[in-house]
Design an enzyme around this catalytic site. Structure first.
Site, PDB file in Angstrom:
ATOM      1  CG  ASP A  12      -1.955   1.099   1.151  1.00 26.56           C
ATOM      2  OD1 ASP A  12      -2.518   1.305   0.220  1.00 26.56           O
ATOM      3  OD2 ASP A  12      -1.921   1.927   1.949  1.00 26.56           O
ATOM      4  CB  SER A  13       0.271   4.520  -1.240  1.00 23.83           C
ATOM      5  OG  SER A  13      -1.087   5.016  -0.619  1.00 23.83           O
ATOM      6  CB  CYS A  75      -2.864   0.700  -2.738  1.00 22.01           C
ATOM      7  SG  CYS A  75      -2.811   2.441  -3.220  1.00 22.01           S
ATOM      8  CD  GLU A 162      -1.331   7.720   5.146  1.00 20.09           C
ATOM      9  OE1 GLU A 162      -0.125   7.908   5.901  1.00 20.09           O
ATOM     10  OE2 GLU A 162      -1.599   6.725   4.771  1.00 20.09           O
ATOM     11  CB  CYS A 196      -9.731   4.745  -0.251  1.00 20.46           C
ATOM     12  SG  CYS A 196      -8.125   5.332   0.397  1.00 20.46           S
ATOM     13  CG  HIS A 198      -5.850   5.496   3.966  1.00 24.41           C
ATOM     14  ND1 HIS A 198      -5.259   4.823   2.808  1.00 24.41           N
ATOM     15  CD2 HIS A 198      -4.729   5.952   4.524  1.00 24.41           C
ATOM     16  CE1 HIS A 198      -4.022   5.010   2.889  1.00 24.41           C
ATOM     17  NE2 HIS A 198      -3.753   5.830   4.046  1.00 24.41           N
TER      18      HIS A 198
END
Length: 277
Positions: A12-13, A75, A162, A196, A198
């Protein structure tokens, strides 16, 4: 001759893919895993196709070097902008016996199990929305016009997650803003894909801003169940995966912050290793 066994790679990023890893490990605890977060270069959602492809290819190569026979791009942006090129062009050149899977196809396959009226919302990063990957995959699987699809880009959600800003006023504002935009475009939506990895960390707040009766689709358990099915259908791949129940964490950023944030995602203490791509 049997190939050397190795772990399943999860890429994942940043931190979002940990929501996928957590569900996969819950369903398939016996396997070894390597998680790679490109935290030094996150987020991917606003980057060009070429940049996302280049970064993702570098990560896949690194995971292959570490012995992973199978890599999951946990991702949506990488799955949208890089997966097809990696599968069709890079794998034959690098090692056609390995596999790279994404998270968009499994989510689309499960869609028909949730929606009642076929009005579906997609909430994702700018990159995923711009790629049209969800509408194209939906059309490929179900045919043109079977679902009424509305997409909304939510560019502020990943930075908020994040930075661990899950409960602030700014987060509440941007969750409501994007939810209102989605349902203004189509008030009949009854199912929303959180496109996503996240976004599950904002799930409760997102749900509070949805009309009553709307179903939110999180990708973690869907991807985990599809991976279990994939390994059942491909025993030759399943035999190549190490089975000690270990997880190794890698990050392209300093490890201190990663350890704290990843520990929050995974619900346990962990220690990552910093690498370069």
């Amino acid at each position: 001759m049997e190939k050397t066994k190795g772990p399943i790679g999860i890429f994942d990023s940043g931190y979002g893919g940990l929501t996928i890893l957590k569900e996969i490990r819950s369903v398939l605890p016996q396997y070894n895993y390597v998680y790679l977060g490109d935290n030094a270069r996150t987020p991917y959602g606003t980057r060009s196709f070429d940049v996302v492809y280049r970064y993702t290819e570098q990560a896949v190569k690194k995971l292959f070097e570490l012995g992973c026979p199978l890599v999951v791009l946990a991702c949506n942006t990488a799955s949208a902008k890089a997966l097809r090129t990696i599968q069709q062009i890079d794998l034959p050149r690098l090692d056609n016996s390995r596999r790279v899977l994404g998270v968009i196809r499994p989510s689309v396959e499960a869609l028909a199990d949730y929606t009642r009226n076929r009005h579906v919302g997609i909430m994702a990063t700018k990159g995923t929305v711009a790629s049209e990957s969800y509408p194209l995959e939906i059309e490929k699987l179900y045919g043109r016009g079977y679902f009424h699809i509305t997409q909304v880009a939510c560019p502020m959600w990943v930075p908020l997650v994040e930075n661990n800003e899950l409960a602030g006023e700014g987060t509440a504002y941007f969750v409501k803003k994007y939810a209102d935009e989605l349902f203004k475009s189509d008030p009949e939506i009854d199912t929303v894909i959180l496109g996503c990895t996240h976004y599950p960390l904002l799930r409760e707040l997102i749900a509070r801003n949805m009309p009553e009766g709307v179903t939110l689709i999180e990708q973690g358990h869907i991807v985990a169940d599809r991976l279990k099915d994939y390994l059942f259908r491909h025993p030759e791949m399943e035999k190549r995966i190490e089975k000690k129940g270990d997880i190794h964490y890698l990050t392209t950023e300093k490890t201190g912050l990663f350890d704290r944030m990843a520990g929050m995602f995974m619900g346990e203490d962990l220690a990552a290793e910093q690498i370069e791509l």
